[in-house]
Design an enzyme around this catalytic site. Structure first.
Site, mmCIF file in Angstrom:
data_model
loop_
_atom_site.group_PDB
_atom_site.id
_atom_site.type_symbol
_atom_site.label_atom_id
_atom_site.label_comp_id
_atom_site.label_asym_id
_atom_site.label_seq_id
_atom_site.Cartn_x
_atom_site.Cartn_y
_atom_site.Cartn_z
ATOM 1 N N GLY A 26 12.226 4.063 7.509
ATOM 2 C CA GLY A 26 11.693 5.280 7.947
ATOM 3 C C GLY A 26 12.052 5.742 9.234
ATOM 4 N N GLN B 83 3.988 -9.957 12.958
ATOM 5 C CA GLN B 83 4.309 -8.659 13.654
ATOM 6 C C GLN B 83 2.886 -8.089 14.248
ATOM 7 O OE1 GLN B 83 6.561 -6.849 10.350
ATOM 8 N NE2 GLN B 83 5.122 -5.098 10.981
ATOM 9 N N ALA C 96 4.105 8.079 -0.844
ATOM 10 C CA ALA C 96 5.489 8.778 -1.376
ATOM 11 C C ALA C 96 6.404 8.703 -0.176
ATOM 12 C CB ALA C 96 5.033 10.374 -1.370
ATOM 13 N N HIS D 62 7.389 5.526 1.198
ATOM 14 C CA HIS D 62 7.842 4.663 0.776
ATOM 15 C C HIS D 62 8.842 5.002 -0.428
ATOM 16 C CE1 HIS D 62 4.343 2.528 2.578
ATOM 17 N NE2 HIS D 62 5.219 1.883 3.196
ATOM 18 N N ALA E 262 0.814 -1.265 -0.066
ATOM 19 C CA ALA E 262 0.035 0.044 -0.065
ATOM 20 C C ALA E 262 0.843 1.292 -0.033
ATOM 21 C CB ALA E 262 -0.990 0.164 1.191
ATOM 22 N N VAL F 282 8.260 11.266 5.785
ATOM 23 C CA VAL F 282 7.593 12.083 4.638
ATOM 24 C C VAL F 282 6.157 12.438 5.331
ATOM 25 C CG1 VAL F 282 6.703 12.269 2.333
ATOM 26 C CG2 VAL F 282 9.113 11.039 3.028
ATOM 27 N N LYS G 123 9.860 7.569 10.849
ATOM 28 C CA LYS G 123 8.569 7.338 11.381
ATOM 29 C C LYS G 123 8.551 6.342 12.219
ATOM 30 C CE LYS G 123 3.794 6.877 10.101
ATOM 31 N NZ LYS G 123 3.630 5.351 10.139
ATOM 32 N N SER H 280 1.005 7.313 5.882
ATOM 33 C CA SER H 280 1.160 5.997 6.426
ATOM 34 C C SER H 280 0.030 5.144 5.442
ATOM 35 C CB SER H 280 0.480 5.825 8.003
ATOM 36 O OG SER H 280 0.124 4.803 8.151
ATOM 37 N N SER H 281 0.344 3.896 5.285
ATOM 38 C CA SER H 281 -0.601 3.034 4.439
ATOM 39 C C SER H 281 -1.770 3.013 5.393
ATOM 40 C CB SER H 281 0.010 1.685 4.475
ATOM 41 O OG SER H 281 1.239 1.446 3.716
#
Ligand code: AMP
Length: 290
Positions: free
Chosen positions: A147, A61, A35, A37, A32, A176, A149, A185-186
């Site tokens: 990332g 996970q 930008a 990724h 999914a 980003v 994030k 985020s997806s």
């Protein structure tokens, strides 16, 4: 661009690339793609001649009551995005191929994984480290891009790479964001319009605490309360809002943060969707995609 499903074939592809003298870079994702990724793929291309992207929603996970079945999946669109970002191939294995029927091995994590998301999502980072290690073994990359994030994830993988002597250079890329500050985020695509508005509470909380920190406030609990107030006002449900040591991720001692920098990490639910964000207080704010 190749899309490879079989681990054996993927290993062969990576091996041939290395034998041809190419530097192999690697970007693991759960698909999914957005930008954020694509920025990681572009960053990897600055360090490697041949960039491989994995797309795999890793079941180990996810906790039992988490969103594994809701997690967005859109492989065809992802493959196109990877191609335009300049990836050499996409590795999209099945769960059965990544976890053999008789499998019983996990990478266990330590102290770094006991805080923040590790405390809220038991076993999450064991699942992450296990799958990332499998990918590293199949890919044999010179470098891998992650990332910021997922700040805690990066720290834990950095630890794993050092502890297991993996010959891989890790690169951390800034978060980003949308123009209004929301971290890409997806999971954002699961948000209703109202939840999307509420989700803005996360970057607003980071900004408010940053302003306070820059004006001299050094009490972790005061900064946490500032962030929590923003989150509550915006209508999200707080999972945690913590100021922690940026290296160990352990809670900061009260009343005063020891060093000149600390990590403010947030997790909150907008409806059923859990979002995370963070900033390192005391470091210049990284503006990426804003
Ligand atoms: P995910 O597909 O969410 O597992 O993320 C795959 C990689 O993309 C991880 O290294 C994430 O930290 C990174 N990533 C996710 N969102 C962003 C973002 N907004 N900015 C930069 N990197 C990101």
């Amino acid at each position: 661009m190749r899309v490879i499903e079989s681990p054996a074939e993927y290993r062969q592809f990576c091996e041939s690339s290395r034998l041809a003298g190419r530097r192999v870079g690697f970007v693991p994702t759960m698909g999914a793609l957005h930008a954020g990724h694509l920025a990681l793929i572009q960053r990897a291309r600055e360090h490697a001649d041949c960039v491989l992207v994995s797309i795999f929603v890793n079941p180990t996970q996810f906790g039992q009551n988490e969103d594994l079945s809701r997690y967005p999946r859109e492989l065809a669109a992802d493959v196109q995005k990877c191609e335009s970002a300049g990836a050499a191939a996409v590795f999209a294995p099945t769960t059965a191929a990544m976890y053999l029927p008789e499998e019983q091995t996990r990478v266990s994590t330590g102290r770094l994984a006991t805080h923040l998301c590790g405390a809220k999502r038991p076993g999450h980072f064991t699942g992450v480290c296990t799958v990332v290690n499998k990918f590293f073994c199949l890919t044999g990359p010179c470098c891998a891009v992650f990332g910021k994030k997922d700040y805690q994830q990066f720290k834990i993988i950095e630890r794993m790479v050092a502890d297991l002597f993996l010959p891989i250079e890790l690169i951390a890329h800034p978060t980003v964001r949308e123009v209004d500050g929301l971290a890409l985020s997806s999971r954002n695509r699961l948000l209703s319009a109202e939840q999307r508005r509420a989700a803005l509470g996360l970057p607003q909380a980071l900004d408010a605490a940053r302003v306070q920190f820059n004006s001299g406030v050094r009490s972790a609990s005061v900064l946490e309360e500032t962030a929590a107030t923003c989150l509550r006002k915006s209508g999200v449900r707080i999972d945690y809002a913590c100021v922690v040591d940026a290296d160990t991720l352990a809670p900061c001692s009260e009343p005063v943060i020891g060093g000149d920098r600390a990590l403010l990490a947030l997790a909150a639910f907008a409806g059923e969707t859990r979002l995370i964000d963070n900033t390192v207080l005391g470091e210049a704010a990284e503006i990426s995609g804003r």
